[in-house]
Each structure stands twice: as structure tokens, then as C-alpha cells.
Scaffold this motif. Structure first.
Motif, PDB file in Angstrom:
ATOM      1  N   ALA A 173       0.990  -1.376  -0.066  1.00  0.00           N
ATOM      2  CA  ALA A 173       0.004  -0.115  -0.067  1.00  0.00           C
ATOM      3  C   ALA A 173       0.726   1.203   0.227  1.00  0.00           C
ATOM      4  CB  ALA A 173      -0.831  -0.095   1.238  1.00  0.00           C
ATOM      5  N   ILE A 174       2.068   0.801   0.129  1.00  0.00           N
ATOM      6  CA  ILE A 174       2.816   2.433   0.209  1.00  0.00           C
ATOM      7  C   ILE A 174       3.387   2.868  -1.101  1.00  0.00           C
ATOM      8  CG2 ILE A 174       5.130   3.332   0.967  1.00  0.00           C
ATOM      9  CD1 ILE A 174       5.149   1.224   3.408  1.00  0.00           C
ATOM     10  N   GLY A 175       2.910   4.087  -1.329  1.00  0.00           N
ATOM     11  CA  GLY A 175       3.248   4.707  -2.559  1.00  0.00           C
ATOM     12  C   GLY A 175       2.606   4.372  -3.856  1.00  0.00           C
ATOM     13  N   THR A 176       1.556   3.104  -3.680  1.00  0.00           N
ATOM     14  CA  THR A 176       1.034   2.735  -4.878  1.00  0.00           C
ATOM     15  C   THR A 176      -0.459   3.346  -5.056  1.00  0.00           C
ATOM     16  OG1 THR A 176      -0.068   1.021  -3.105  1.00  0.00           O
ATOM     17  CG2 THR A 176       2.166   0.522  -4.066  1.00  0.00           C
ATOM     18  N   GLY A 177      -1.050   3.883  -4.283  1.00  0.00           N
ATOM     19  CA  GLY A 177      -2.511   4.345  -4.216  1.00  0.00           C
ATOM     20  C   GLY A 177      -3.178   3.353  -3.672  1.00  0.00           C
ATOM     21  N   LYS A 178      -3.090   1.962  -3.397  1.00  0.00           N
ATOM     22  CA  LYS A 178      -3.816   0.880  -3.046  1.00  0.00           C
ATOM     23  C   LYS A 178      -3.785   1.389  -1.416  1.00  0.00           C
ATOM     24  CE  LYS A 178      -2.627  -2.459  -6.181  1.00  0.00           C
ATOM     25  NZ  LYS A 178      -1.577  -3.392  -6.492  1.00  0.00           N
ATOM     26  N   THR A 179      -4.793   1.325  -0.557  1.00  0.00           N
ATOM     27  CA  THR A 179      -4.900   1.450   0.681  1.00  0.00           C
ATOM     28  C   THR A 179      -5.573   0.048   1.331  1.00  0.00           C
ATOM     29  OG1 THR A 179      -5.749   3.513   0.294  1.00  0.00           O
ATOM     30  CG2 THR A 179      -5.370   3.095   2.500  1.00  0.00           C
ATOM     31  N   ALA A 180      -5.216  -0.206   2.330  1.00  0.00           N
ATOM     32  CA  ALA A 180      -5.661  -1.079   3.112  1.00  0.00           C
ATOM     33  C   ALA A 180      -7.114  -0.851   3.561  1.00  0.00           C
ATOM     34  CB  ALA A 180      -5.083  -1.470   4.341  1.00  0.00           C
ATOM     35  N   THR A 181      -8.257  -1.684   3.419  1.00  0.00           N
ATOM     36  CA  THR A 181      -9.679  -1.135   3.864  1.00  0.00           C
ATOM     37  C   THR A 181      -9.431  -0.857   5.400  1.00  0.00           C
ATOM     38  OG1 THR A 181     -10.320  -3.404   4.487  1.00  0.00           O
ATOM     39  CG2 THR A 181     -10.749  -2.924   2.072  1.00  0.00           C
ATOM     40  N   PRO A 182     -10.459  -0.119   5.818  1.00  0.00           N
ATOM     41  CA  PRO A 182     -10.393   0.374   7.297  1.00  0.00           C
ATOM     42  C   PRO A 182     -10.527  -0.864   7.825  1.00  0.00           C
ATOM     43  CG  PRO A 182     -11.726   1.785   5.924  1.00  0.00           C
ATOM     44  CD  PRO A 182     -11.485   0.795   4.985  1.00  0.00           C
ATOM     45  N   ALA A 183     -11.188  -1.822   7.501  1.00  0.00           N
ATOM     46  CA  ALA A 183     -11.499  -3.027   8.214  1.00  0.00           C
ATOM     47  C   ALA A 183     -10.282  -3.889   8.431  1.00  0.00           C
ATOM     48  CB  ALA A 183     -12.681  -4.025   7.741  1.00  0.00           C
ATOM     49  N   ASP A 184      -9.551  -3.985   7.390  1.00  0.00           N
ATOM     50  CA  ASP A 184      -8.187  -4.737   7.168  1.00  0.00           C
ATOM     51  C   ASP A 184      -7.214  -4.143   8.132  1.00  0.00           C
ATOM     52  OD1 ASP A 184      -9.026  -6.966   5.743  1.00  0.00           O
ATOM     53  OD2 ASP A 184      -8.362  -6.198   3.794  1.00  0.00           O
ATOM     54  N   ALA A 185      -6.994  -2.777   8.068  1.00  0.00           N
ATOM     55  CA  ALA A 185      -6.190  -2.071   8.765  1.00  0.00           C
ATOM     56  C   ALA A 185      -6.602  -2.023  10.384  1.00  0.00           C
ATOM     57  CB  ALA A 185      -6.002  -0.310   8.165  1.00  0.00           C
ATOM     58  N   GLN A 186      -7.974  -2.016  10.612  1.00  0.00           N
ATOM     59  CA  GLN A 186      -8.233  -2.156  12.082  1.00  0.00           C
ATOM     60  C   GLN A 186      -7.916  -3.576  12.405  1.00  0.00           C
ATOM     61  OE1 GLN A 186      -9.462  -0.521  14.681  1.00  0.00           O
ATOM     62  NE2 GLN A 186     -10.108  -2.706  15.888  1.00  0.00           N
ATOM     63  N   GLU A 187      -7.957  -4.566  11.739  1.00  0.00           N
ATOM     64  CA  GLU A 187      -7.816  -5.824  12.331  1.00  0.00           C
ATOM     65  C   GLU A 187      -6.302  -6.089  12.720  1.00  0.00           C
ATOM     66  OE1 GLU A 187      -7.637  -8.956   9.220  1.00  0.00           O
ATOM     67  OE2 GLU A 187      -8.049 -10.635  10.540  1.00  0.00           O
ATOM     68  N   MET A 188      -5.380  -5.591  11.687  1.00  0.00           N
ATOM     69  CA  MET A 188      -3.962  -5.686  11.989  1.00  0.00           C
ATOM     70  C   MET A 188      -3.469  -4.778  13.367  1.00  0.00           C
ATOM     71  SD  MET A 188      -1.094  -7.106  11.254  1.00  0.00           S
ATOM     72  CE  MET A 188      -0.822  -7.830   9.699  1.00  0.00           C
ATOM     73  N   ASN A 189      -4.325  -3.563  13.235  1.00  0.00           N
ATOM     74  CA  ASN A 189      -3.847  -2.648  14.192  1.00  0.00           C
ATOM     75  C   ASN A 189      -4.156  -3.376  15.587  1.00  0.00           C
ATOM     76  OD1 ASN A 189      -2.824  -1.032  12.326  1.00  0.00           O
ATOM     77  ND2 ASN A 189      -3.422   0.898  13.336  1.00  0.00           N
ATOM     78  N   SER A 190      -5.330  -3.729  15.687  1.00  0.00           N
ATOM     79  CA  SER A 190      -5.627  -4.389  17.017  1.00  0.00           C
ATOM     80  C   SER A 190      -4.946  -5.700  17.423  1.00  0.00           C
ATOM     81  CB  SER A 190      -7.213  -5.033  16.752  1.00  0.00           C
ATOM     82  OG  SER A 190      -7.558  -5.862  17.425  1.00  0.00           O
ATOM     83  N   PHE A 191      -4.448  -6.397  16.353  1.00  0.00           N
ATOM     84  CA  PHE A 191      -3.755  -7.564  16.558  1.00  0.00           C
ATOM     85  C   PHE A 191      -2.408  -6.923  17.157  1.00  0.00           C
ATOM     86  CE2 PHE A 191       0.039 -10.063  14.973  1.00  0.00           C
ATOM     87  CZ  PHE A 191      -0.348 -11.279  15.454  1.00  0.00           C
ATOM     88  N   ILE A 192      -1.756  -5.997  16.440  1.00  0.00           N
ATOM     89  CA  ILE A 192      -0.471  -5.174  17.029  1.00  0.00           C
ATOM     90  C   ILE A 192      -0.710  -4.943  18.532  1.00  0.00           C
ATOM     91  CG2 ILE A 192       0.896  -3.174  16.748  1.00  0.00           C
ATOM     92  CD1 ILE A 192       0.686  -3.204  13.714  1.00  0.00           C
ATOM     93  N   ARG A 193      -1.766  -4.294  18.874  1.00  0.00           N
ATOM     94  CA  ARG A 193      -1.978  -3.928  20.169  1.00  0.00           C
ATOM     95  C   ARG A 193      -1.988  -5.046  21.174  1.00  0.00           C
ATOM     96  NH1 ARG A 193      -3.024   0.747  21.671  1.00  0.00           N
ATOM     97  NH2 ARG A 193      -3.840   1.268  19.684  1.00  0.00           N
ATOM     98  N   ARG A 194      -2.727  -6.143  20.759  1.00  0.00           N
ATOM     99  CA  ARG A 194      -2.801  -7.475  21.457  1.00  0.00           C
ATOM    100  C   ARG A 194      -1.505  -8.090  21.612  1.00  0.00           C
ATOM    101  NH1 ARG A 194      -7.003  -8.506  18.157  1.00  0.00           N
ATOM    102  NH2 ARG A 194      -6.048 -10.398  17.206  1.00  0.00           N
ATOM    103  N   ARG A 195      -0.637  -7.990  20.478  1.00  0.00           N
ATOM    104  CA  ARG A 195       0.735  -8.470  20.737  1.00  0.00           C
ATOM    105  C   ARG A 195       1.602  -7.719  21.494  1.00  0.00           C
ATOM    106  NH1 ARG A 195       2.967 -12.869  21.295  1.00  0.00           N
ATOM    107  NH2 ARG A 195       5.318 -12.726  21.573  1.00  0.00           N
ATOM    108  N   LEU A 196       1.359  -6.442  21.714  1.00  0.00           N
ATOM    109  CA  LEU A 196       2.033  -5.497  22.508  1.00  0.00           C
ATOM    110  C   LEU A 196       1.933  -5.826  23.875  1.00  0.00           C
ATOM    111  CD1 LEU A 196       2.221  -2.203  20.456  1.00  0.00           C
ATOM    112  CD2 LEU A 196       4.031  -3.816  20.858  1.00  0.00           C
TER     113      LEU A 196
END
Ligand code: PEP
Length: 253
Positions: A173-196
């Protein structure tokens, strides 16, 4: 409640003169805006002038750097040390950006040393993690990010963890114009918080900001920022135009 952070990664764009113009435009567009923290990460060549200008303008925009070498001084031609950044008023340092991992071959142990060096100098690392498209399509996105968090944050002490900033930046998604969907980004960000939380404890991690980065633009920022575990954005291309970056900051505030 976490105050969102929107950081602009200017990459290898802007001469010093252009950097000064961009930051003065930005400072005036953002004047008086509350509920959000803003940082700009110009190239090393402009850190001093941008720092001076932000100070003169009394701006609340914080200064960030795009990279650092994990030693305080020495015979490391072409490198920049944490004390050099700190002396210029740098608050945030981007560490582990995928362009450095992919193009310059930086490995997790080097990223972990940089995280340590930034913390030792009293600055805040913005640790970038994220998967390639092949890794995502093969179902390996969570595993890749988990491995990066474990390795890159291995030298962080429990009492330091609450100040960390992590940016989930899917490489595709970096510099490509493709963005993760809000749901996909939320899923990963929530996973990151749980891992932390598993690494550093639930209460420590409550205050950690987990950003999303990857083709964030004025027209997709609001829906991304509305997600409960997206605490701001790391913005590349759209941070190079004051109006676009200010619109993203407004969406986060
Ligand atoms: C980045 O460089 O961290 C980034 C997210 O870039 P872009 O916004 O251009 O995708």
C-alpha cells in the motif's frame, strides 16, 4: 484516550528551500487545531532549518527524522547519530521503514538496535512493520508482523513501552495508491496492540499509538481514523502538499 499522531514522511523529497516553504505553509494551516499531534520528518538536510522555523513560529508541530544510526558517534561515514538528532530538537525517529528494509537490506537486529538507540537518547521511535502482498495472499500477514514486533522491540524495557509508536504499513500500500480497507487495517492494528499487550502488559500498552500508513489521502483519512485501533497515520506522498496533509490532520483531530 490516546491523542492521535499524524506524521509526515517526506522521504527523499524537498530541497532545503522547499522544505522551509512547506513547513511554513503547514504551520499556518494547522494553527490552533487541537486534539491531534502532528510531526514532520524532513530529510536530514532540512532538519536544522525546519526546527528553527517551527520554534520561531511557536508551532506545535513536532520534528521527526527518517532514520538514525545506532551509535552515538564514531567512524561511520555518512551516518547520523541519535545525539545529533536530539540536539536539533527531534522528537520522533522513523525506524524500520519498509523502504530501508527492502531497498537497503536492513534486518530486524539492526532495526532493534536503532529502537534502543532512539530510546536511549530520550526520543520516540516510530517503528514501521508490515507485510508484502505475497505474504498477505499466502495468509502470512499476521505472522510477519508478529515476528517483526518480537524482534524489533526485543531490547525495549517494560517501563519504556508506553511511549512507543508503531506504524502498520502494508508494503503493497506504500506509494501505490492502494490502501488497506479500514477493516483490514483495524484488524492488523488491533492484532499489534494485542501482541504488544502480551509483550509489555495490558495497561502499558493502552497508551501506545498504533498508526496506519499506506496511501493515506484526504479522501480516505476519515474512515481509517474512525477505526478504534487506528491512532493516526504515517503519511508519505500526501504529506508533500500542505493542503493535503492538513486535511488528513483535520480528519484525525
Ligand atoms: C510511507 O512512506 O510511510 C507511506 C505511507 O507512503 P505513502 O503515504 O506515499 O504510501
Amino acid at each position: 484516550m490516546r491523542t492521535p499522531l499524524v506524521a509526515g514522511n517526506w522521504k527523499m523529497y524537498k530541497t532545503n528551500q522547499e522544505a522551509v516553504e512547506l513547513v511554513s505553509g503547514l504551520a499556518s494551516l494547522l494553527k490552533g487545531l487541537g486534539g491531534v499531534e502532528v510531526a514532520v520528518c524532513p530529510p536530514f538536510t532540512s532538519l536544522a532549518d525546519v526546527s528553527r522555523l517551527l520554534e520561531e513560529l511557536g508551532s506545535s508541530v513536532a520534528l521527526g527524522a527518517q532514520n538514525v544510526y545506532p551509535r552515538s558517534e564514531g567512524a561511520f561515514t555518512g551516518e547520523i547519530s541519535p545525539p545529533m538528532l536530539k540536539a536539533l530538537g527531534v522528537k520522533y525517529v522513523i525506524v524500520g521503514h519498509s523502504e530501508r528494509r527492502e531497498i537497503l537490506g536492513e534486518k530486524d537486529d539492526f532495526v532493534a538496535a536503532k529502537v534502543r538507540a532512539v530510546l536511549d537518547e530520550g526520543m520516540t521511535p516510530i517503528l514501521c512493520v508490515g507485510e508484502t502482498l505475497e505474504e498477505r495472499e499466502a495468509g502470512g500477514a499476521l505472522g510477519k508482523v508478529e515476528g517483526q514486533l518480537d524482534a524489533d522491540l526485543a531490547n525495549v524495557k517494560l517501563e519504556e513501552a508506553s511511549a512507543l509508536v508503531v506504524a502498520y504499513e502494508p508494503i503493497w500500500a506504500i506509494g501505490t495508491g492502494k490502501t488497506a480497507t479500514p477493516a483490514d487495517a483495524q484488524e492488523m492494528n488491533s492484532f499489534i496492540r494485542r501482541r504488544l499487550a502480551a509483550m509489555f502488559g495490558e495497561s502499558t500498552v493502552e497508551s501506545v499509538r498504533v498508526l496506519y500508513g499506506g496511501s493515506v489521502k484526504p479522501d480516505n483519512a476519515a474512515e481509517l481514523m474512525a477505526m478504534p485501533d487506528i491512532d493516526g497515520a504515517l503519511v508519505g506522498g500526501a504529506s508533500l502538499k500542505a493542503e493535503d496533509f492538513a486535511a488528513i490532520v483535520r480528519a484525525a483531530s
